[in-house]
Scaffold this motif. Sequence first.
Motif, PDB file in Angstrom:
ATOM      1  N   ASP A  51     -11.726   0.591  -3.667  1.00 32.82           N
ATOM      2  CA  ASP A  51     -10.295  -0.155  -3.578  1.00 32.82           C
ATOM      3  C   ASP A  51      -9.775  -0.029  -2.019  1.00 32.82           C
ATOM      4  OD1 ASP A  51      -7.799  -1.307  -3.805  1.00 32.82           O
ATOM      5  OD2 ASP A  51      -6.999   1.121  -3.776  1.00 32.82           O
ATOM      6  N   VAL A  52     -10.081  -0.963  -1.246  1.00 33.37           N
ATOM      7  CA  VAL A  52      -9.436  -1.007   0.179  1.00 33.37           C
ATOM      8  C   VAL A  52      -8.513  -2.285   0.299  1.00 33.37           C
ATOM      9  CG1 VAL A  52     -11.322   0.405   1.343  1.00 33.37           C
ATOM     10  CG2 VAL A  52     -11.793  -2.179   0.852  1.00 33.37           C
ATOM     11  N   THR A  53      -7.403  -2.250  -0.430  1.00 32.41           N
ATOM     12  CA  THR A  53      -6.540  -3.292  -0.553  1.00 32.41           C
ATOM     13  C   THR A  53      -5.242  -3.121   0.190  1.00 32.41           C
ATOM     14  OG1 THR A  53      -5.689  -2.687  -2.734  1.00 32.41           O
ATOM     15  CG2 THR A  53      -7.632  -4.091  -2.704  1.00 32.41           C
ATOM     16  N   HIS A  54      -4.098  -3.042  -0.351  1.00 31.92           N
ATOM     17  CA  HIS A  54      -2.925  -2.895   0.083  1.00 31.92           C
ATOM     18  C   HIS A  54      -2.111  -1.854  -0.659  1.00 31.92           C
ATOM     19  CE1 HIS A  54       1.546  -3.987   1.156  1.00 31.92           C
ATOM     20  NE2 HIS A  54       0.886  -4.503   2.106  1.00 31.92           N
ATOM     21  N   PRO A  55      -1.157  -1.142  -0.381  1.00 33.20           N
ATOM     22  CA  PRO A  55      -0.384  -0.339  -0.976  1.00 33.20           C
ATOM     23  C   PRO A  55       0.354  -0.783  -2.380  1.00 33.20           C
ATOM     24  CG  PRO A  55      -0.001   0.321   1.349  1.00 33.20           C
ATOM     25  CD  PRO A  55      -0.888  -1.023   1.250  1.00 33.20           C
ATOM     26  N   ASP A  56       0.760  -2.004  -2.112  1.00 30.23           N
ATOM     27  CA  ASP A  56       1.455  -2.649  -3.170  1.00 30.23           C
ATOM     28  C   ASP A  56       0.679  -3.102  -4.467  1.00 30.23           C
ATOM     29  OD1 ASP A  56       3.687  -2.508  -1.697  1.00 30.23           O
ATOM     30  OD2 ASP A  56       3.881  -4.601  -0.927  1.00 30.23           O
ATOM     31  N   VAL A  57      -0.582  -3.094  -4.463  1.00 34.04           N
ATOM     32  CA  VAL A  57      -1.570  -3.620  -5.281  1.00 34.04           C
ATOM     33  C   VAL A  57      -2.450  -2.609  -5.631  1.00 34.04           C
ATOM     34  CG1 VAL A  57      -1.217  -5.989  -4.681  1.00 34.04           C
ATOM     35  CG2 VAL A  57      -3.078  -4.655  -3.764  1.00 34.04           C
ATOM     36  N   SER A  58      -2.668  -1.711  -4.894  1.00 30.55           N
ATOM     37  CA  SER A  58      -3.737  -0.661  -5.062  1.00 30.55           C
ATOM     38  C   SER A  58      -3.238   0.180  -6.414  1.00 30.55           C
ATOM     39  CB  SER A  58      -3.540   0.533  -4.006  1.00 30.55           C
ATOM     40  OG  SER A  58      -4.785   1.471  -4.102  1.00 30.55           O
ATOM     41  N   GLY A  59      -2.181   0.575  -6.705  1.00 31.31           N
ATOM     42  CA  GLY A  59      -1.921   1.131  -8.160  1.00 31.31           C
ATOM     43  C   GLY A  59      -2.627   0.326  -9.314  1.00 31.31           C
ATOM     44  N   SER A  60      -2.441  -0.738  -9.380  1.00 24.98           N
ATOM     45  CA  SER A  60      -2.788  -1.470 -10.499  1.00 24.98           C
ATOM     46  C   SER A  60      -4.148  -1.801 -10.600  1.00 24.98           C
ATOM     47  CB  SER A  60      -2.041  -2.898 -10.622  1.00 24.98           C
ATOM     48  OG  SER A  60      -2.350  -3.654  -9.326  1.00 24.98           O
ATOM     49  N   ILE A  61      -4.736  -1.807  -9.477  1.00 26.31           N
ATOM     50  CA  ILE A  61      -6.621  -1.844  -9.434  1.00 26.31           C
ATOM     51  C   ILE A  61      -6.959  -0.483  -9.797  1.00 26.31           C
ATOM     52  CG2 ILE A  61      -8.428  -1.937  -7.978  1.00 26.31           C
ATOM     53  CD1 ILE A  61      -6.662  -3.915  -6.204  1.00 26.31           C
ATOM     54  N   VAL A  62      -6.546   0.778  -9.352  1.00 24.01           N
ATOM     55  CA  VAL A  62      -7.058   1.880  -9.674  1.00 24.01           C
ATOM     56  C   VAL A  62      -6.847   2.137 -11.274  1.00 24.01           C
ATOM     57  CG1 VAL A  62      -6.806   4.331  -9.291  1.00 24.01           C
ATOM     58  CG2 VAL A  62      -6.666   2.909  -7.413  1.00 24.01           C
ATOM     59  N   GLU A  63      -5.332   2.019 -11.718  1.00 22.08           N
ATOM     60  CA  GLU A  63      -5.354   2.082 -13.015  1.00 22.08           C
ATOM     61  C   GLU A  63      -6.145   1.507 -14.175  1.00 22.08           C
ATOM     62  OE1 GLU A  63      -1.201   1.920 -14.150  1.00 22.08           O
ATOM     63  OE2 GLU A  63      -0.590   2.781 -12.288  1.00 22.08           O
ATOM     64  N   HIS A  64      -6.258   0.154 -13.810  1.00 21.25           N
ATOM     65  CA  HIS A  64      -7.123  -0.743 -14.699  1.00 21.25           C
ATOM     66  C   HIS A  64      -8.469  -0.164 -14.778  1.00 21.25           C
ATOM     67  CE1 HIS A  64      -8.555  -4.570 -16.373  1.00 21.25           C
ATOM     68  NE2 HIS A  64      -9.324  -4.465 -15.598  1.00 21.25           N
ATOM     69  N   ALA A  65      -9.093   0.164 -13.666  1.00 19.75           N
ATOM     70  CA  ALA A  65     -10.523   0.634 -13.318  1.00 19.75           C
ATOM     71  C   ALA A  65     -10.645   1.932 -14.158  1.00 19.75           C
ATOM     72  CB  ALA A  65     -10.882   0.741 -12.065  1.00 19.75           C
ATOM     73  N   GLU A 128       1.781   9.020  15.381  1.00 26.25           N
ATOM     74  CA  GLU A 128       0.522   8.292  14.860  1.00 26.25           C
ATOM     75  C   GLU A 128       0.493   6.772  15.432  1.00 26.25           C
ATOM     76  OE1 GLU A 128       0.394   5.776  12.681  1.00 26.25           O
ATOM     77  OE2 GLU A 128       2.216   5.821  11.493  1.00 26.25           O
ATOM     78  N   SER A 129      -0.623   6.371  15.909  1.00 27.98           N
ATOM     79  CA  SER A 129      -0.683   4.822  16.443  1.00 27.98           C
ATOM     80  C   SER A 129      -1.745   4.092  15.709  1.00 27.98           C
ATOM     81  CB  SER A 129      -0.795   4.821  17.922  1.00 27.98           C
ATOM     82  OG  SER A 129       0.228   5.669  18.740  1.00 27.98           O
ATOM     83  N   HIS A 130      -1.197   2.781  15.298  1.00 30.55           N
ATOM     84  CA  HIS A 130      -2.252   1.845  14.704  1.00 30.55           C
ATOM     85  C   HIS A 130      -1.856   0.399  15.187  1.00 30.55           C
ATOM     86  CE1 HIS A 130      -2.993   5.449  11.817  1.00 30.55           C
ATOM     87  NE2 HIS A 130      -4.129   4.667  11.633  1.00 30.55           N
ATOM     88  N   ARG A 131      -2.869  -0.197  14.721  1.00 29.39           N
ATOM     89  CA  ARG A 131      -2.913  -1.848  15.249  1.00 29.39           C
ATOM     90  C   ARG A 131      -1.755  -2.359  14.677  1.00 29.39           C
ATOM     91  NH1 ARG A 131      -5.764  -0.821  10.583  1.00 29.39           N
ATOM     92  NH2 ARG A 131      -5.146  -2.421   8.890  1.00 29.39           N
ATOM     93  N   ALA A 132      -1.196  -3.242  15.225  1.00 30.74           N
ATOM     94  CA  ALA A 132      -0.161  -4.079  14.942  1.00 30.74           C
ATOM     95  C   ALA A 132       0.092  -4.437  13.750  1.00 30.74           C
ATOM     96  CB  ALA A 132       0.331  -5.169  16.049  1.00 30.74           C
ATOM     97  N   SER A 133      -1.078  -4.811  12.949  1.00 31.68           N
ATOM     98  CA  SER A 133      -0.966  -5.630  11.867  1.00 31.68           C
ATOM     99  C   SER A 133      -1.053  -4.568  10.538  1.00 31.68           C
ATOM    100  CB  SER A 133      -2.374  -6.313  11.575  1.00 31.68           C
ATOM    101  OG  SER A 133      -3.579  -5.660  11.900  1.00 31.68           O
ATOM    102  N   LYS A 134      -1.118  -3.051  10.936  1.00 25.44           N
ATOM    103  CA  LYS A 134      -1.076  -2.125   9.951  1.00 25.44           C
ATOM    104  C   LYS A 134       0.225  -2.329   9.061  1.00 25.44           C
ATOM    105  CE  LYS A 134      -1.915   2.724   8.708  1.00 25.44           C
ATOM    106  NZ  LYS A 134      -2.669   2.504   7.768  1.00 25.44           N
ATOM    107  N   ALA A 135      -0.006  -2.431   7.690  1.00 30.31           N
ATOM    108  CA  ALA A 135       1.192  -2.789   6.729  1.00 30.31           C
ATOM    109  C   ALA A 135       2.251  -1.456   6.542  1.00 30.31           C
ATOM    110  CB  ALA A 135       0.425  -3.242   5.285  1.00 30.31           C
ATOM    111  N   ASP A 136       1.488  -0.543   6.299  1.00 34.94           N
ATOM    112  CA  ASP A 136       2.264   0.754   6.190  1.00 34.94           C
ATOM    113  C   ASP A 136       2.583   1.573   7.038  1.00 34.94           C
ATOM    114  OD1 ASP A 136      -0.591   1.093   5.788  1.00 34.94           O
ATOM    115  OD2 ASP A 136       0.252   3.259   4.914  1.00 34.94           O
ATOM    116  N   SER A 137       3.644   2.380   7.205  1.00 37.96           N
ATOM    117  CA  SER A 137       4.003   3.462   8.083  1.00 37.96           C
ATOM    118  C   SER A 137       4.934   4.480   7.221  1.00 37.96           C
ATOM    119  CB  SER A 137       4.424   2.880   9.566  1.00 37.96           C
ATOM    120  OG  SER A 137       5.735   2.513   8.961  1.00 37.96           O
ATOM    121  N   PRO A 138       4.688   5.793   7.578  1.00 38.62           N
ATOM    122  CA  PRO A 138       3.630   6.382   8.362  1.00 38.62           C
ATOM    123  C   PRO A 138       2.356   6.054   7.633  1.00 38.62           C
ATOM    124  CG  PRO A 138       5.343   8.040   7.690  1.00 38.62           C
ATOM    125  CD  PRO A 138       5.677   6.749   6.805  1.00 38.62           C
ATOM    126  N   SER A 139       1.195   6.413   8.529  1.00 38.35           N
ATOM    127  CA  SER A 139       0.139   6.116   7.833  1.00 38.35           C
ATOM    128  C   SER A 139      -0.388   7.202   7.011  1.00 38.35           C
ATOM    129  CB  SER A 139      -1.100   6.539   8.972  1.00 38.35           C
ATOM    130  OG  SER A 139      -1.125   7.678   9.749  1.00 38.35           O
TER     131      SER A 139
END
Length: 245
Positions: A51-65, A128-139
């Motif tokens: 799972d290398v998705t987005h924090p909003d959907v990661s939980g449902s993916i992990v639980e299902h698997a 911490e610094s990351h690319r402008a498109s990183k969705a979550d903060s803090p990392s």
Amino acid sequence: MTTRVALAGARGKMGQQIDSILADMKGFEVVARLGRSSSLSEMDGADLVVDVTHPDVSGSIVEHAAKNGTQVLIGTSGWSSQRISELGGKLPEDAGVLIIPNFSLGSVLGTTLATIAARFFSSIEIVESHRASKADSPSGTAVRTAELMAAARDGIGPVEAPHTEQRARGQEVAGIPIHSLRRRGVVARQETFLGGEGETLSIVHDTIDPSAYERGIRLSLDAVQTVRGIVVGLENVLDLGISRS
């Protein structure tokens, strides 16, 4: 024996990198590549879900698997200790989940050094610094670092973090201020600043190119197959040569 892999987030930068690595590793076959419009059922039948998705959907993916008896490797950011604890209460006893906040060896070593140092300094902050498109903060890496440092100070007391009611002082995680920068031209950078009487210590890690993640990804893909329960951090995959409580 071939490990059948379902790769969630296959179209993202990290997903493409992992896809390429899996193609090069013996004993692995990608049988499903999931994107935003994919159904969770597409991962059914795999031996391992990455799972290398987005924090909003990661939980449902992990639980299902995990509920289907599939081993899970999480490279998605945003898995705090509270969220991990909540996940643990939903999984079957025989589930195996490996959570890697950062696949970089240098990053995990930086976090380990910061954790060791945390007991000896009363003032601690993280930038911490990351690319402008990183969705979550803090990392996820910064959150993990703060939580480990706070745990290392158990019995010593909280760090000195004055005026944290002011927004410019960052977001507190486990009592430690974290300041997040999002800017162009950066892959990833974390600086941990520690201060004591008459001295300071800075621990800096720079990710210059995504190739830094490759070795950690390979190690994690091998290690996750025998994980039981929830294991967090690349430091639990590596032999760091130091004892850990």
